[in-house]
Design an enzyme around this catalytic site. Structure first.
Site, mmCIF file in Angstrom:
data_model
loop_
_atom_site.group_PDB
_atom_site.id
_atom_site.type_symbol
_atom_site.label_atom_id
_atom_site.label_comp_id
_atom_site.label_asym_id
_atom_site.label_seq_id
_atom_site.Cartn_x
_atom_site.Cartn_y
_atom_site.Cartn_z
ATOM 1 N N LYS A 1 44.365 -7.813 3.095
ATOM 2 C CA LYS A 1 45.646 -7.572 2.122
ATOM 3 C C LYS A 1 46.828 -7.436 2.890
ATOM 4 O O LYS A 1 47.980 -7.952 2.736
ATOM 5 C CB LYS A 1 45.584 -6.961 0.971
ATOM 6 C CG LYS A 1 44.699 -7.497 -0.147
ATOM 7 C CD LYS A 1 45.217 -6.449 -1.393
ATOM 8 C CE LYS A 1 44.223 -7.192 -2.601
ATOM 9 N NZ LYS A 1 44.226 -6.472 -3.859
ATOM 10 N N LYS B 1 34.245 -20.607 -3.927
ATOM 11 C CA LYS B 1 34.232 -20.163 -5.264
ATOM 12 C C LYS B 1 35.631 -20.413 -6.160
ATOM 13 O O LYS B 1 36.654 -20.408 -5.319
ATOM 14 C CB LYS B 1 34.099 -18.413 -5.011
ATOM 15 C CG LYS B 1 33.757 -17.831 -6.411
ATOM 16 C CD LYS B 1 33.660 -16.217 -6.014
ATOM 17 C CE LYS B 1 34.909 -15.701 -6.356
ATOM 18 N NZ LYS B 1 34.920 -14.061 -6.677
ATOM 19 N N LYS C 1 41.251 -17.603 -9.100
ATOM 20 C CA LYS C 1 42.577 -17.760 -9.911
ATOM 21 C C LYS C 1 43.764 -17.852 -8.834
ATOM 22 O O LYS C 1 44.940 -18.045 -9.273
ATOM 23 C CB LYS C 1 42.488 -16.620 -10.949
ATOM 24 C CG LYS C 1 42.491 -15.471 -10.525
ATOM 25 C CD LYS C 1 42.130 -14.391 -11.767
ATOM 26 C CE LYS C 1 41.921 -13.069 -11.011
ATOM 27 N NZ LYS C 1 41.503 -12.068 -11.904
HETATM 28 P P1 AMP Z 1 37.806 -11.906 -9.811
HETATM 29 O O1 AMP Z 1 38.497 -12.745 -10.602
HETATM 30 O O2 AMP Z 1 37.333 -12.263 -8.380
HETATM 31 O O3 AMP Z 1 38.489 -10.155 -9.440
HETATM 32 O O4 AMP Z 1 36.428 -11.517 -10.476
HETATM 33 C C1 AMP Z 1 36.348 -10.803 -11.569
HETATM 34 C C2 AMP Z 1 34.821 -11.036 -12.273
HETATM 35 O O5 AMP Z 1 34.686 -12.448 -12.292
HETATM 36 C C3 AMP Z 1 33.762 -10.673 -11.360
HETATM 37 O O6 AMP Z 1 32.608 -10.261 -12.081
HETATM 38 C C4 AMP Z 1 33.242 -12.028 -10.454
HETATM 39 O O7 AMP Z 1 31.990 -11.858 -10.010
HETATM 40 C C5 AMP Z 1 33.598 -13.184 -11.565
HETATM 41 N N1 AMP Z 1 33.901 -14.299 -11.060
HETATM 42 C C6 AMP Z 1 35.144 -14.699 -10.324
HETATM 43 N N2 AMP Z 1 34.964 -15.804 -10.190
HETATM 44 C C7 AMP Z 1 33.894 -16.251 -10.254
HETATM 45 C C8 AMP Z 1 33.418 -17.578 -10.113
HETATM 46 N N3 AMP Z 1 33.748 -18.833 -9.436
HETATM 47 N N4 AMP Z 1 32.178 -17.987 -10.349
HETATM 48 C C9 AMP Z 1 31.545 -16.825 -11.133
HETATM 49 N N5 AMP Z 1 32.001 -15.582 -11.407
HETATM 50 C C10 AMP Z 1 33.322 -15.394 -10.963
#
Ligand code: AMP
Ligand code: TRP
Length: 338
Positions: A119, A201, A204
Protein backbone atom coordinates in the site's frame (compact mmCIF):
# COMPACT_ATOMS: atom_id res chain seq x y z
CA UNK A 1 -35.60 -34.66 33.05
CA UNK A 2 -31.91 -34.35 32.49
CA UNK A 3 -30.85 -30.86 31.56
CA UNK A 4 -28.69 -30.50 28.51
CA UNK A 5 -25.59 -28.49 29.24
CA UNK A 6 -25.28 -25.93 26.49
CA UNK A 7 -21.77 -25.15 25.35
CA UNK A 8 -21.45 -21.42 24.69
CA UNK A 9 -21.32 -20.72 20.97
CA UNK A 10 -17.95 -19.87 19.51
CA UNK A 11 -17.56 -16.29 18.42
CA UNK A 12 -16.71 -15.26 14.88
CA UNK A 13 -15.58 -11.78 13.93
CA UNK A 14 -14.97 -10.45 10.46
CA UNK A 15 -14.24 -6.97 9.16
CA UNK A 16 -15.27 -5.86 5.71
CA UNK A 17 -13.91 -2.83 3.89
CA UNK A 18 -16.73 -0.53 2.75
CA UNK A 19 -15.03 0.50 -0.47
CA UNK A 20 -15.87 -0.41 -4.05
CA UNK A 21 -18.41 -2.96 -5.16
CA UNK A 22 -18.89 -6.35 -3.58
CA UNK A 23 -18.44 -9.00 -6.27
CA UNK A 24 -19.72 -12.42 -7.20
CA UNK A 25 -16.42 -13.64 -5.66
CA UNK A 26 -17.30 -12.05 -2.32
CA UNK A 27 -20.73 -13.64 -2.55
CA UNK A 28 -19.62 -17.18 -3.41
CA UNK A 29 -16.43 -17.10 -1.31
CA UNK A 30 -17.70 -15.28 1.76
CA UNK A 31 -21.20 -13.80 2.08
CA UNK A 32 -23.11 -16.90 1.13
CA UNK A 33 -21.19 -18.92 3.70
CA UNK A 34 -21.71 -16.31 6.41
CA UNK A 35 -25.41 -16.98 6.44
CA UNK A 36 -24.69 -20.69 6.99
CA UNK A 37 -22.77 -19.82 10.17
CA UNK A 38 -25.41 -17.71 11.86
CA UNK A 39 -27.07 -20.49 13.83
CA UNK A 40 -23.98 -22.33 14.94
CA UNK A 41 -21.81 -19.34 15.89
CA UNK A 42 -22.11 -16.00 17.54
CA UNK A 43 -21.08 -13.72 14.68
CA UNK A 44 -20.06 -10.08 14.39
CA UNK A 45 -19.58 -8.35 11.05
CA UNK A 46 -18.00 -4.96 11.24
CA UNK A 47 -17.99 -2.55 8.33
CA UNK A 48 -14.53 -1.15 8.87
CA UNK A 49 -14.82 2.52 8.00
CA UNK A 50 -11.90 3.36 10.30
CA UNK A 51 -9.62 1.14 8.24
CA UNK A 52 -11.02 2.68 5.06
CA UNK A 53 -9.73 6.16 5.89
CA UNK A 54 -6.11 4.98 5.84
CA UNK A 55 -6.40 5.92 2.16
CA UNK A 56 -8.16 9.13 1.09
CA UNK A 57 -11.92 8.78 0.74
CA UNK A 58 -14.61 11.05 -0.57
CA UNK A 59 -16.82 11.56 2.52
CA UNK A 60 -20.18 11.35 0.75
CA UNK A 61 -19.04 8.26 -1.16
CA UNK A 62 -17.73 6.59 1.99
CA UNK A 63 -21.02 7.14 3.78
CA UNK A 64 -22.93 5.64 0.86
CA UNK A 65 -20.54 2.72 0.52
CA UNK A 66 -20.96 1.86 4.21
CA UNK A 67 -24.73 1.76 3.96
CA UNK A 68 -24.58 -0.11 0.65
CA UNK A 69 -22.30 -2.75 2.17
CA UNK A 70 -24.60 -3.18 5.15
CA UNK A 71 -27.66 -3.50 2.89
CA UNK A 72 -25.95 -6.08 0.66
CA UNK A 73 -25.04 -8.12 3.73
CA UNK A 74 -28.62 -8.25 4.89
CA UNK A 75 -29.94 -8.84 1.38
CA UNK A 76 -27.55 -11.81 0.99
CA UNK A 77 -29.24 -13.57 3.86
CA UNK A 78 -27.48 -12.38 7.01
CA UNK A 79 -30.11 -11.88 9.66
CA UNK A 80 -29.30 -8.74 11.72
CA UNK A 81 -31.06 -10.28 14.69
CA UNK A 82 -28.92 -13.40 14.69
CA UNK A 83 -25.69 -11.57 13.83
CA UNK A 84 -24.27 -8.25 14.96
CA UNK A 85 -23.77 -6.06 11.91
CA UNK A 86 -22.40 -2.61 12.67
CA UNK A 87 -20.08 0.23 11.69
CA UNK A 88 -16.66 0.12 13.32
CA UNK A 89 -16.56 3.89 13.89
CA UNK A 90 -19.74 3.73 15.96
CA UNK A 91 -18.06 1.66 18.65
CA UNK A 92 -15.30 3.95 19.96
CA UNK A 93 -13.68 1.13 21.94
CA UNK A 94 -11.99 0.03 18.70
CA UNK A 95 -9.93 3.22 18.75
CA UNK A 96 -9.40 2.99 22.48
CA UNK A 97 -8.04 -0.55 22.38
CA UNK A 98 -6.01 0.14 19.25
CA UNK A 99 -4.06 2.81 21.14
CA UNK A 100 -3.28 0.43 23.97
CA UNK A 101 -2.24 -2.34 21.61
CA UNK A 102 0.01 0.12 19.76
CA UNK A 103 2.03 0.18 22.95
CA UNK A 104 2.40 -3.62 22.74
CA UNK A 105 3.43 -3.80 19.08
CA UNK A 106 6.95 -3.31 17.75
CA UNK A 107 7.91 -1.10 14.82
CA UNK A 108 9.81 -4.03 13.35
CA UNK A 109 6.69 -6.19 13.30
CA UNK A 110 4.71 -3.57 11.44
CA UNK A 111 7.55 -2.91 9.02
CA UNK A 112 7.41 -6.55 7.95
CA UNK A 113 3.73 -6.45 6.95
CA UNK A 114 3.47 -7.07 3.21
CA UNK A 115 0.19 -5.14 2.89
CA UNK A 116 1.88 -2.06 4.34
CA UNK A 117 4.73 -2.40 1.85
CA UNK A 118 2.28 -2.83 -1.06
CA UNK A 119 0.00 0.00 0.00
CA UNK A 120 2.79 2.44 0.67
CA UNK A 121 4.19 1.73 -2.79
CA UNK A 122 0.72 2.35 -4.25
CA UNK A 123 0.01 5.50 -2.24
CA UNK A 124 3.53 6.95 -2.09
CA UNK A 125 2.16 10.46 -1.56
CA UNK A 126 0.25 9.46 1.58
CA UNK A 127 2.18 6.98 3.72
CA UNK A 128 0.41 7.96 6.92
CA UNK A 129 0.83 6.52 10.40
CA UNK A 130 -2.65 4.98 10.19
CA UNK A 131 -1.59 2.89 7.22
CA UNK A 132 1.38 1.70 9.28
CA UNK A 133 -0.68 0.78 12.35
CA UNK A 134 -3.60 -0.66 10.31
CA UNK A 135 -2.85 -4.20 11.59
CA UNK A 136 -2.99 -3.00 15.21
CA UNK A 137 -6.49 -1.63 14.66
CA UNK A 138 -7.38 -4.98 13.10
CA UNK A 139 -6.00 -6.78 16.18
CA UNK A 140 -8.11 -4.47 18.36
CA UNK A 141 -11.22 -5.32 16.29
CA UNK A 142 -10.68 -9.01 16.87
CA UNK A 143 -9.53 -8.98 20.51
CA UNK A 144 -12.21 -6.54 21.66
CA UNK A 145 -14.85 -9.27 21.24
CA UNK A 146 -12.90 -12.24 22.64
CA UNK A 147 -13.12 -13.74 19.17
CA UNK A 148 -12.47 -17.45 18.65
CA UNK A 149 -12.48 -17.60 14.86
CA UNK A 150 -11.74 -15.10 12.10
CA UNK A 151 -12.76 -15.91 8.51
CA UNK A 152 -10.11 -14.39 6.28
CA UNK A 153 -8.65 -14.62 2.83
CA UNK A 154 -4.99 -15.59 2.47
CA UNK A 155 -3.93 -11.95 2.12
CA UNK A 156 -4.93 -11.31 5.73
CA UNK A 157 -3.12 -14.28 7.30
CA UNK A 158 -0.10 -12.21 8.25
CA UNK A 159 -2.32 -9.69 10.05
CA UNK A 160 -4.11 -12.44 11.95
CA UNK A 161 -0.77 -13.94 12.98
CA UNK A 162 0.25 -10.52 14.35
CA UNK A 163 -3.06 -10.27 16.24
CA UNK A 164 -2.29 -13.59 17.89
CA UNK A 165 1.22 -12.45 18.81
CA UNK A 166 -0.11 -9.24 20.34
CA UNK A 167 -2.76 -11.16 22.32
CA UNK A 168 -0.19 -13.62 23.62
CA UNK A 169 2.23 -10.85 24.53
CA UNK A 170 -0.48 -8.97 26.44
CA UNK A 171 -1.69 -12.12 28.18
CA UNK A 172 1.91 -12.95 29.04
CA UNK A 173 2.18 -9.70 31.01
CA UNK A 174 -1.31 -9.45 32.54
CA UNK A 175 -2.76 -12.96 32.64
CA UNK A 176 -5.55 -14.27 30.45
CA UNK A 177 -7.23 -11.12 29.18
CA UNK A 178 -7.76 -11.92 25.50
CA UNK A 179 -8.92 -15.02 23.68
CA UNK A 180 -6.21 -15.92 21.16
CA UNK A 181 -8.03 -16.13 17.81
CA UNK A 182 -7.68 -18.71 15.08
CA UNK A 183 -8.29 -18.35 11.36
CA UNK A 184 -11.47 -19.84 9.98
CA UNK A 185 -11.28 -21.37 6.53
CA UNK A 186 -14.62 -22.75 5.37
CA UNK A 187 -14.59 -26.05 3.49
CA UNK A 188 -16.97 -24.87 0.83
CA UNK A 189 -16.62 -21.82 -1.34
CA UNK A 190 -14.81 -21.75 -4.62
CA UNK A 191 -12.29 -19.10 -5.51
CA UNK A 192 -13.81 -17.06 -8.29
CA UNK A 193 -11.31 -15.79 -10.84
CA UNK A 194 -11.23 -12.65 -13.00
CA UNK A 195 -13.32 -12.86 -16.16
CA UNK A 196 -10.54 -11.28 -18.21
CA UNK A 197 -7.44 -12.78 -16.56
CA UNK A 198 -8.70 -16.08 -15.16
CA UNK A 199 -5.42 -16.86 -13.40
CA UNK A 200 -6.05 -13.92 -11.03
CA UNK A 201 -8.69 -13.70 -8.29
CA UNK A 202 -11.83 -11.74 -9.18
CA UNK A 203 -11.40 -8.48 -7.30
CA UNK A 204 -13.47 -5.36 -6.81
CA UNK A 205 -10.36 -3.20 -7.16
CA UNK A 206 -9.74 -4.38 -10.75
CA UNK A 207 -11.37 -2.85 -13.87
CA UNK A 208 -15.14 -3.16 -14.22
CA UNK A 209 -15.23 -5.79 -17.01
CA UNK A 210 -13.15 -8.27 -14.96
CA UNK A 211 -15.75 -8.79 -12.25
CA UNK A 212 -19.47 -9.18 -11.72
CA UNK A 213 -20.82 -6.96 -8.97
CA UNK A 214 -23.56 -8.36 -6.75
CA UNK A 215 -25.68 -5.40 -7.85
CA UNK A 216 -25.00 -5.74 -11.62
CA UNK A 217 -28.17 -5.75 -13.70
CA UNK A 218 -29.01 -8.90 -15.73
CA UNK A 219 -28.03 -7.38 -19.09
CA UNK A 220 -24.67 -6.28 -17.66
CA UNK A 221 -24.05 -9.77 -16.27
CA UNK A 222 -24.88 -11.34 -19.62
CA UNK A 223 -22.60 -8.95 -21.50
CA UNK A 224 -19.67 -9.50 -19.11
CA UNK A 225 -20.13 -13.28 -19.34
CA UNK A 226 -20.19 -13.23 -23.15
CA UNK A 227 -16.93 -11.30 -23.12
CA UNK A 228 -15.27 -13.55 -20.54
CA UNK A 229 -11.92 -14.90 -21.72
CA UNK A 230 -11.96 -18.62 -22.62
CA UNK A 231 -9.74 -20.44 -25.17
CA UNK A 232 -10.09 -21.81 -28.68
CA UNK A 233 -10.52 -25.55 -28.15
CA UNK A 234 -14.27 -25.35 -27.73
CA UNK A 235 -14.44 -28.02 -25.03
CA UNK A 236 -16.26 -27.65 -21.73
CA UNK A 237 -13.87 -29.62 -19.53
CA UNK A 238 -12.64 -28.76 -16.03
CA UNK A 239 -8.89 -28.21 -16.30
CA UNK A 240 -7.82 -25.11 -14.33
CA UNK A 241 -4.20 -25.44 -15.45
CA UNK A 242 -4.74 -25.49 -19.21
CA UNK A 243 -8.23 -24.02 -19.45
CA UNK A 244 -8.46 -21.46 -16.65
CA UNK A 245 -11.23 -19.38 -18.26
CA UNK A 246 -13.62 -22.26 -18.95
CA UNK A 247 -12.83 -23.89 -15.60
CA UNK A 248 -13.65 -20.66 -13.78
CA UNK A 249 -17.03 -20.41 -15.50
CA UNK A 250 -17.67 -24.06 -14.66
CA UNK A 251 -16.85 -23.42 -10.98
CA UNK A 252 -19.26 -20.50 -10.90
CA UNK A 253 -22.03 -22.58 -12.47
CA UNK A 254 -21.29 -25.48 -10.14
CA UNK A 255 -21.23 -23.26 -7.03
CA UNK A 256 -24.57 -21.68 -7.92
CA UNK A 257 -26.47 -24.63 -9.37
CA UNK A 258 -24.98 -27.50 -7.37
CA UNK A 259 -24.19 -29.36 -10.62
CA UNK A 260 -20.98 -31.41 -10.61
CA UNK A 261 -18.21 -30.65 -13.13
CA UNK A 262 -19.00 -33.93 -14.90
CA UNK A 263 -22.67 -33.02 -15.22
CA UNK A 264 -21.74 -29.60 -16.59
CA UNK A 265 -19.39 -31.17 -19.16
CA UNK A 266 -22.02 -33.70 -20.17
CA UNK A 267 -24.59 -30.98 -20.64
CA UNK A 268 -22.56 -28.30 -22.45
CA UNK A 269 -19.53 -29.91 -24.10
CA UNK A 270 -19.57 -29.74 -27.87
CA UNK A 271 -22.35 -27.15 -28.08
CA UNK A 272 -20.15 -24.08 -28.40
CA UNK A 273 -19.05 -21.61 -25.75
CA UNK A 274 -21.91 -19.20 -26.51
CA UNK A 275 -24.54 -21.54 -25.15
CA UNK A 276 -22.40 -22.47 -22.14
CA UNK A 277 -21.72 -18.84 -21.27
CA UNK A 278 -25.42 -18.05 -21.49
CA UNK A 279 -26.16 -20.86 -19.05
CA UNK A 280 -23.56 -19.49 -16.62
CA UNK A 281 -25.07 -16.00 -17.01
CA UNK A 282 -28.55 -17.44 -16.34
CA UNK A 283 -27.40 -19.08 -13.12
CA UNK A 284 -25.67 -15.89 -11.92
CA UNK A 285 -28.73 -13.78 -12.76
CA UNK A 286 -31.02 -16.23 -10.98
CA UNK A 287 -28.82 -16.20 -7.88
CA UNK A 288 -28.40 -12.43 -7.74
CA UNK A 289 -31.90 -11.32 -8.69
CA UNK A 290 -33.56 -12.09 -5.33
CA UNK A 291 -30.64 -10.45 -3.52
CA UNK A 292 -31.00 -7.33 -5.66
CA UNK A 293 -34.70 -7.22 -5.04
CA UNK A 294 -34.21 -7.40 -1.29
CA UNK A 295 -31.41 -4.87 -1.56
CA UNK A 296 -33.75 -2.38 -3.26
CA UNK A 297 -36.32 -2.85 -0.51
CA UNK A 298 -33.82 -2.59 2.33
CA UNK A 299 -31.96 0.41 1.00
CA UNK A 300 -35.24 2.29 0.49
CA UNK A 301 -36.33 1.58 4.06
CA UNK A 302 -34.49 4.15 6.16
CA UNK A 303 -36.36 3.28 9.35
CA UNK A 304 -35.33 -0.36 9.07
CA UNK A 305 -31.70 0.49 8.33
CA UNK A 306 -31.66 2.88 11.24
CA UNK A 307 -32.90 0.13 13.51
CA UNK A 308 -30.26 -2.34 12.32
CA UNK A 309 -27.55 0.26 12.65
CA UNK A 310 -28.47 1.38 16.19
CA UNK A 311 -29.10 -2.14 17.39
CA UNK A 312 -25.79 -3.39 15.97
CA UNK A 313 -23.77 -0.58 17.53
CA UNK A 314 -25.49 -1.06 20.86
CA UNK A 315 -24.94 -4.80 21.06
CA UNK A 316 -21.33 -4.53 19.88
CA UNK A 317 -20.65 -1.74 22.41
CA UNK A 318 -21.95 -3.84 25.27
CA UNK A 319 -19.50 -6.64 24.44
CA UNK A 320 -16.64 -4.20 23.82
CA UNK A 321 -17.32 -2.48 27.12
CA UNK A 322 -16.80 -5.73 29.04
CA UNK A 323 -13.39 -6.34 27.51
CA UNK A 324 -12.34 -2.73 28.03
CA UNK A 325 -13.20 -2.77 31.73
CA UNK A 326 -10.84 -5.69 32.13
CA UNK A 327 -8.10 -4.16 29.98
CA UNK A 328 -8.27 -0.73 31.67
CA UNK A 329 -7.95 -2.32 35.07
CA UNK A 330 -5.05 -4.56 34.05
CA UNK A 331 -2.95 -1.78 32.58
CA UNK A 332 -3.49 0.48 35.57
CA UNK A 333 -5.83 3.24 34.36
CA UNK A 334 -7.62 4.76 37.34
CA UNK A 335 -11.22 3.58 37.63
CA UNK A 336 -14.17 5.91 36.88
CA UNK A 337 -15.43 5.32 40.40
CA UNK A 338 -12.84 5.18 43.17
P1 AMP B 1 -11.87 -8.84 -0.04
O1 AMP B 1 -12.93 -8.35 -0.98
O2 AMP B 1 -10.64 -9.27 -0.77
O3 AMP B 1 -11.62 -7.93 1.12
O4 AMP B 1 -12.44 -10.20 0.59
C1 AMP B 1 -13.58 -10.27 1.42
C2 AMP B 1 -13.99 -11.72 1.53
O5 AMP B 1 -14.46 -12.23 0.27
C3 AMP B 1 -12.87 -12.68 1.96
O6 AMP B 1 -13.41 -13.66 2.82
C4 AMP B 1 -12.41 -13.31 0.69
O7 AMP B 1 -11.89 -14.59 0.88
C5 AMP B 1 -13.69 -13.36 -0.14
N1 AMP B 1 -13.37 -13.19 -1.57
C6 AMP B 1 -12.96 -12.04 -2.17
N2 AMP B 1 -12.76 -12.23 -3.49
C7 AMP B 1 -13.04 -13.54 -3.74
C8 AMP B 1 -13.01 -14.35 -4.92
N3 AMP B 1 -12.67 -13.85 -6.10
N4 AMP B 1 -13.38 -15.66 -4.81
C9 AMP B 1 -13.73 -16.15 -3.60
N5 AMP B 1 -13.77 -15.46 -2.47
C10 AMP B 1 -13.43 -14.16 -2.51
N1 TRP C 1 -8.06 -5.96 6.88
C1 TRP C 1 -9.21 -6.70 6.42
C2 TRP C 1 -9.26 -6.69 4.88
O1 TRP C 1 -8.69 -5.82 4.27
C3 TRP C 1 -10.48 -6.13 6.96
C4 TRP C 1 -10.54 -6.24 8.44
C5 TRP C 1 -10.44 -5.23 9.35
C6 TRP C 1 -10.70 -7.45 9.18
N2 TRP C 1 -10.53 -5.71 10.61
C7 TRP C 1 -10.69 -7.06 10.54
C8 TRP C 1 -10.85 -8.79 8.81
C9 TRP C 1 -10.82 -8.01 11.55
C10 TRP C 1 -10.98 -9.73 9.82
C11 TRP C 1 -10.96 -9.34 11.19
O2 TRP C 1 -9.90 -7.54 4.30
Amino acid sequence: MEQQIQQPKKRIFSGIQPTGNLTLGNYIGALRNFSLLQDEYDCLYSIVDMHAITVRQNPAELRKACLRTMSIFIASGLDPKKNIIYFQSQVPQHAELAWILNCFTYMGELQRMTQFKDKSAKHADNINAGLFTYPVLMAADILLYQTDLVPIGSDQKQHLELSRDIAERFNGVYGDVFTVPDGYFPKVGARVMSLQEPTRKMSKSDPEETYIAILDKPEVIRRKMRRAVTDCDNTVVFDPENKPGVSNLMSILSALSGMSMEAISAEYDGKGYGKFKDAVADSVIAALEPIQKRYDEISADKAYLQEVLSDGAERASALAHRTMLKVRKKIGYAPFKL
